[in-house]
Enzyme design. Structure first.
Site, mmCIF file in Angstrom:
data_model
loop_
_atom_site.group_PDB
_atom_site.id
_atom_site.type_symbol
_atom_site.label_atom_id
_atom_site.label_comp_id
_atom_site.label_asym_id
_atom_site.label_seq_id
_atom_site.Cartn_x
_atom_site.Cartn_y
_atom_site.Cartn_z
ATOM 1 N N LYS A 50 16.859 27.850 3.409
ATOM 2 C CA LYS A 50 18.229 27.408 3.738
ATOM 3 C C LYS A 50 18.186 25.744 3.624
ATOM 4 O O LYS A 50 19.208 25.178 3.520
ATOM 5 C CB LYS A 50 18.590 27.643 5.191
ATOM 6 C CG LYS A 50 18.761 29.075 5.502
ATOM 7 C CD LYS A 50 19.299 29.153 7.080
ATOM 8 C CE LYS A 50 18.580 30.353 7.767
ATOM 9 N NZ LYS A 50 18.846 30.372 9.015
ATOM 10 N N GLU A 106 14.588 21.511 -3.806
ATOM 11 C CA GLU A 106 14.205 21.688 -2.426
ATOM 12 C C GLU A 106 14.475 20.493 -1.703
ATOM 13 O O GLU A 106 14.851 19.458 -2.174
ATOM 14 C CB GLU A 106 12.506 21.593 -2.519
ATOM 15 C CG GLU A 106 12.093 23.185 -2.232
ATOM 16 C CD GLU A 106 12.183 23.657 -0.851
ATOM 17 O OE1 GLU A 106 13.197 23.562 -0.089
ATOM 18 O OE2 GLU A 106 11.100 24.336 -0.368
ATOM 19 N N ASP A 107 14.516 20.778 -0.440
ATOM 20 C CA ASP A 107 14.880 19.558 0.282
ATOM 21 C C ASP A 107 13.694 18.731 0.751
ATOM 22 O O ASP A 107 13.597 17.528 0.669
ATOM 23 C CB ASP A 107 15.526 19.991 1.850
ATOM 24 C CG ASP A 107 14.696 21.078 2.562
ATOM 25 O OD1 ASP A 107 13.990 21.720 1.790
ATOM 26 O OD2 ASP A 107 14.813 21.237 3.751
ATOM 27 N N ASP A 110 6.278 19.611 2.225
ATOM 28 C CA ASP A 110 5.405 19.131 3.287
ATOM 29 C C ASP A 110 3.765 19.205 2.813
ATOM 30 O O ASP A 110 3.298 18.419 2.195
ATOM 31 C CB ASP A 110 5.972 19.696 4.402
ATOM 32 C CG ASP A 110 5.387 19.182 5.865
ATOM 33 O OD1 ASP A 110 4.491 18.668 5.681
ATOM 34 O OD2 ASP A 110 5.979 19.381 6.805
ATOM 35 N N LYS A 138 6.504 14.595 1.367
ATOM 36 C CA LYS A 138 5.473 14.027 2.449
ATOM 37 C C LYS A 138 3.922 13.867 2.005
ATOM 38 O O LYS A 138 3.669 14.514 0.802
ATOM 39 C CB LYS A 138 5.398 14.812 3.734
ATOM 40 C CG LYS A 138 6.462 14.731 4.619
ATOM 41 C CD LYS A 138 6.126 15.349 6.061
ATOM 42 C CE LYS A 138 7.301 15.275 6.833
ATOM 43 N NZ LYS A 138 7.248 15.836 8.169
ATOM 44 N N PHE A 159 8.237 13.790 11.762
ATOM 45 C CA PHE A 159 9.139 14.948 12.114
ATOM 46 C C PHE A 159 10.686 14.619 11.675
ATOM 47 O O PHE A 159 11.436 13.788 12.523
ATOM 48 C CB PHE A 159 9.046 15.518 13.529
ATOM 49 C CG PHE A 159 9.202 17.073 13.484
ATOM 50 C CD1 PHE A 159 10.584 17.391 12.682
ATOM 51 C CD2 PHE A 159 8.812 17.770 14.019
ATOM 52 C CE1 PHE A 159 10.913 18.732 12.840
ATOM 53 C CE2 PHE A 159 8.883 19.209 14.247
ATOM 54 C CZ PHE A 159 10.024 19.590 13.455
ATOM 55 N N VAL A 160 11.338 14.906 10.564
ATOM 56 C CA VAL A 160 12.946 14.467 10.307
ATOM 57 C C VAL A 160 13.722 15.820 10.198
ATOM 58 O O VAL A 160 12.853 17.006 9.723
ATOM 59 C CB VAL A 160 12.627 13.719 8.994
ATOM 60 C CG1 VAL A 160 11.923 12.282 9.173
ATOM 61 C CG2 VAL A 160 12.009 14.528 7.798
ATOM 62 N N ARG A 172 20.756 20.864 11.030
ATOM 63 C CA ARG A 172 20.833 21.000 9.574
ATOM 64 C C ARG A 172 22.144 20.258 9.100
ATOM 65 O O ARG A 172 22.403 19.669 7.889
ATOM 66 C CB ARG A 172 20.777 22.321 9.203
ATOM 67 C CG ARG A 172 19.653 23.128 8.900
ATOM 68 C CD ARG A 172 19.668 24.379 8.316
ATOM 69 N NE ARG A 172 19.047 25.670 8.779
ATOM 70 C CZ ARG A 172 17.796 25.829 8.236
ATOM 71 N NH1 ARG A 172 17.180 24.853 7.283
ATOM 72 N NH2 ARG A 172 17.001 26.711 8.530
#
Ligand code: PRP
Ligand code: MN
Ligand code: MG
Length: 186
Positions: A50, A106-107, A110, A138, A159-160, A172
């Site tokens: 999501k 993609e957001d 990582d 990242k 941690f965002v 979100r």
């Protein structure tokens, strides 16, 4: 609105908007539509549910070229013992992508496991081209074997949350990227 859960704003709404417009211009350059072209030649955006939903919809609206949209949901259970990033498809694409120009949206990248698995999965369907556009990346993603052509921001290993990114399915809906206060997960 989440009281003191957000320690600071990492990337403001304004910066996200400005960078999205820049990325859209870069992508419009890359995927210049030929005059009188077939709808099958429209760029196909594949959003990864999501997390990518906010970026996907804003990017599509910023793009000055016609695009079509598909969504995929995957669960990656990459363990520390396996670098293959074995994934499972929770929701697959609704249509064939053979001979299409496909852009994965993609957001965040990582570890890179989700995307490296997804790229291999989509490559096997013989798209005309396959590239990646991610809002955030990242440092660990550097070890990934996948080339990422379009990156919004390289960020540190913090941690965002916000703008699609969650912790325990929350945050979100924030319009910016924020640093989650460690008290929330400690
Ligand atoms: C998050 C994020 C990326 C992925 C990045 O998704 O949205 O898709 O993890 O991590 P990786 O590079 O280490 O694989 P998640 O699986 O949490 O699902 P969500 O998008 O529904 O939050
Ligand atoms: Mn995701
Ligand atoms: Mg998540």
């Amino acid at each position: 609105m989440y009281d003191g859960d957000i320690a600071s704003v990492v990337i403001s709404e304004d910066r996200i908007r400005a960078r999205t417009i820049e990325l859209a211009a870069e992508l419009a350059q890359r995927y210049q539509p030929a005059p009188g072209k077939d709808p099958e030649e429209d760029l196909l955006l594949v959003g990864v549910l999501k997390g990518a939903m906010m970026f996907m919809t804003d990017l599509a609206r910023a793009l000055p070229i016609p695009t079509q949209m598909e969504f995929m949901a995957v669960s990656s259970y990459g363990s520390s013992t396996s670098s293959s990033g074995v994934g499972r498809i929770l929701k697959d694409l609704d249509r064939d992508i053979a001979d299409r120009d496909v852009l994965i949206v993609e957001d965040i990248i990582d570890s890179g496991l989700t995307l490296s698995w997804l790229v291999r999965n989509l490559e096997a369907r013989n798209p005309r081209s396959l590239e990646i556009c991610t809002l955030l990346r990242k440092p660990d993603a550097i070890s990934m074997q996948v080339e990422v052509s379009h990156v919004g921001f390289d960020i540190p290993n913090d941690f965002v949350v916000g703008y699609g990114l969650e912790y325990d399915e929350r945050y979100r809906d924030l319009p910016y990227i924020g640093l989650l206060d460690p008290k929330v997960y400690c």
